[in-house]
Design a protein around this motif. Structure first.
Motif, short mmCIF file in Angstrom:
data_model
loop_
_atom_site.label_atom_id
_atom_site.label_comp_id
_atom_site.label_asym_id
_atom_site.label_seq_id
_atom_site.Cartn_x
_atom_site.Cartn_y
_atom_site.Cartn_z
N ASP A 235 0.83 -1.21 0.00
CA ASP A 235 0.00 0.00 0.00
C ASP A 235 0.87 1.26 0.00
N THR A 236 1.92 1.26 0.83
CA THR A 236 2.81 2.42 0.87
C THR A 236 3.51 2.61 -0.47
N ARG A 237 3.97 1.50 -1.03
CA ARG A 237 4.68 1.57 -2.32
C ARG A 237 3.76 2.12 -3.41
N ILE A 238 2.54 1.62 -3.45
CA ILE A 238 1.58 2.08 -4.45
C ILE A 238 1.29 3.57 -4.28
N LYS A 239 1.09 4.00 -3.05
CA LYS A 239 0.82 5.42 -2.78
C LYS A 239 1.98 6.31 -3.22
N ASP A 240 3.20 5.91 -2.85
CA ASP A 240 4.38 6.72 -3.18
C ASP A 240 4.63 6.75 -4.68
N LEU A 241 4.46 5.62 -5.36
CA LEU A 241 4.69 5.57 -6.80
C LEU A 241 3.63 6.35 -7.56
N THR A 242 2.41 6.34 -7.08
CA THR A 242 1.36 7.14 -7.72
C THR A 242 1.71 8.62 -7.68
N ALA A 243 2.18 9.08 -6.53
CA ALA A 243 2.56 10.49 -6.38
C ALA A 243 3.77 10.81 -7.26
N LYS A 244 4.75 9.91 -7.30
CA LYS A 244 5.94 10.15 -8.10
C LYS A 244 5.62 10.14 -9.58
N ALA A 245 4.77 9.23 -10.02
CA ALA A 245 4.40 9.16 -11.44
C ALA A 245 3.71 10.44 -11.89
N ALA A 246 2.90 11.00 -11.01
CA ALA A 246 2.17 12.23 -11.35
C ALA A 246 3.12 13.42 -11.52
N SER A 247 4.29 13.36 -10.88
CA SER A 247 5.22 14.48 -10.94
C SER A 247 6.23 14.37 -12.07
N GLU A 248 6.27 13.22 -12.76
CA GLU A 248 7.24 13.04 -13.84
C GLU A 248 6.84 13.85 -15.07
N PRO A 249 7.81 14.49 -15.74
CA PRO A 249 7.51 15.23 -16.97
C PRO A 249 6.93 14.30 -18.04
N LYS A 250 6.04 14.82 -18.85
CA LYS A 250 5.43 14.01 -19.91
C LYS A 250 6.46 13.67 -20.97
N PHE A 251 6.55 12.39 -21.32
CA PHE A 251 7.53 11.94 -22.32
C PHE A 251 7.05 12.32 -23.71
N THR A 252 7.94 12.87 -24.52
CA THR A 252 7.56 13.33 -25.86
C THR A 252 8.33 12.63 -26.97
N GLY A 253 9.21 11.70 -26.63
CA GLY A 253 10.01 11.02 -27.63
C GLY A 253 9.37 9.74 -28.14
N GLN A 254 10.19 8.89 -28.75
CA GLN A 254 9.73 7.62 -29.29
C GLN A 254 9.63 6.59 -28.17
N LYS A 255 8.44 6.07 -27.97
CA LYS A 255 8.26 5.08 -26.90
C LYS A 255 8.83 3.73 -27.32
N PRO A 256 9.37 2.98 -26.38
CA PRO A 256 9.88 1.64 -26.71
C PRO A 256 8.76 0.75 -27.21
N ASN A 257 9.11 -0.21 -28.03
CA ASN A 257 8.15 -1.17 -28.54
C ASN A 257 8.75 -2.58 -28.44
N CYS A 258 8.81 -3.07 -27.21
CA CYS A 258 9.41 -4.38 -26.95
C CYS A 258 8.32 -5.44 -26.99
N SER A 259 8.51 -6.44 -27.83
CA SER A 259 7.49 -7.46 -28.05
C SER A 259 7.54 -8.53 -26.98
N ARG A 260 6.49 -8.61 -26.19
CA ARG A 260 6.41 -9.60 -25.11
C ARG A 260 6.09 -10.96 -25.69
N PRO A 261 6.85 -12.01 -25.33
CA PRO A 261 6.56 -13.35 -25.84
C PRO A 261 5.23 -13.86 -25.33
N ASN A 262 4.56 -14.65 -26.12
CA ASN A 262 3.26 -15.21 -25.73
C ASN A 262 3.45 -16.33 -24.71
#
Length: 262
Positions: A235-262
């Motif tokens: 619960d603490t980890r989820i709360k802290d990561l939610t707050a940190k994610a909200a503060s990260e600058p919006k990414f504007t470059g090329q997003k990775p496209n890694c193909s997950r195996p089935n």
């Protein structure tokens, strides 16, 4: 460096206490040099590769390498080694680790819980952050100063008793029957630095929250209360990561496209 020489060097280094600062500005006690820790990490990793099954699945290896490479593009060049090495271990363990010397291990069991590239990036970024923040060095330094049995200046990895403790201090001891996890402060710090790395690489930082929700489900609700654990509660980890994610600058470059195996 020969093992005997390495241990003599570690003994000399332990004679003096060095103060350092972590990536988040936290004061640290660091006794050992980057080169010494890299040598120990590399030796530990070679030992693990000789003892644990390595995945031969090309798609799985390519997927993990793709996610790792995207993150490593945003990792500063390290002075004690020139290249990171990634190995996928064929195991049901829901785990991953990174060792000094640029050694990264990912267990195939993790891919059942980290269900997309962004969630895998959360874990890999977190583990790389442990290396960047010198957490293994910090743990081993504290153990040396506290004289708790981890007599680094007098041990070799070939010595089964102390080898286990060294590998545990570097975050991989659970495989060898010794559990010395990173502390809550180090885990939280790795969460923060790791999330920054994955966000810079273009992965969805909010997926870090979903990952830990998956981790909570996978644990079956059997996690001990936070005050009785060295790790932050889910619960603490989820709360802290939610707050940190909200503060990260919006990414504007090329997003990775890694193909997950089935």
């Amino acid at each position: 460096m020969r093992l005997k020489t390495l241990m003599l060097s570690l003994a000399s280094a332990a004679m003096m206490t060095a103060c350092a600062t972590s990536p988040t500005g936290r004061n640290q006690v660091i006794l050992f040099s980057d080169n010494q820790m890299s040598d120990l990490g590399s030796q530990s990793f070679e030992q693990m590769k000789s003892e644990l099954a390595i995945s031969k699945d090309a798609k799985t290896n390519a997927y993990v390498q793709c996610v790792t490479n995207a993150i490593l593009e945003h990792v500063p060049i390290q002075g004690s080694f020139s290249q990171w090495e990634v190995v996928v271990f064929d195991s049901d363990q829901v785990n991953a680790f990174a060792l000094p010397g640029g050694k990264i291990g990912v267990y195939t069991g993790l891919l059942k819980v980290a269900v997309n590239q962004d969630q895998l990036a959360t874990v890999i970024g977190h583990e790389i952050a442990h290396v960047l923040a010198d957490h293994s060095n910090e743990r081993m330094s504290h153990a040396q100063l506290a004289n708790t049995g981890l007599q680094i200046s007098n041990v070799a990895l070939s010595n089964q008793e102390y080898r286990n403790e060294i590998m545990a201090a570097m975050g991989v001891g659970v495989q060898y029957g010794v559990l010395l996890p990173y502390g809550r402060t180090q885990e939280s710090e790795a969460d923060i630095v790791g999330l920054e790395l994955m966000a810079k690489a273009g992965f969805d930082s909010y997926q870090s929250v979903d990952l830990w929700k998956n981790m909570a489900k996978a644990s079956g609700g059997n996690q001990p209360p936070e005050l009785l654990s060295t790790h932050p509660s889910h619960d603490t980890r989820i709360k802290d990561l939610t707050a940190k994610a909200a503060s990260e600058p919006k990414f504007t470059g090329q997003k990775p496209n890694c193909s997950r195996p089935n």
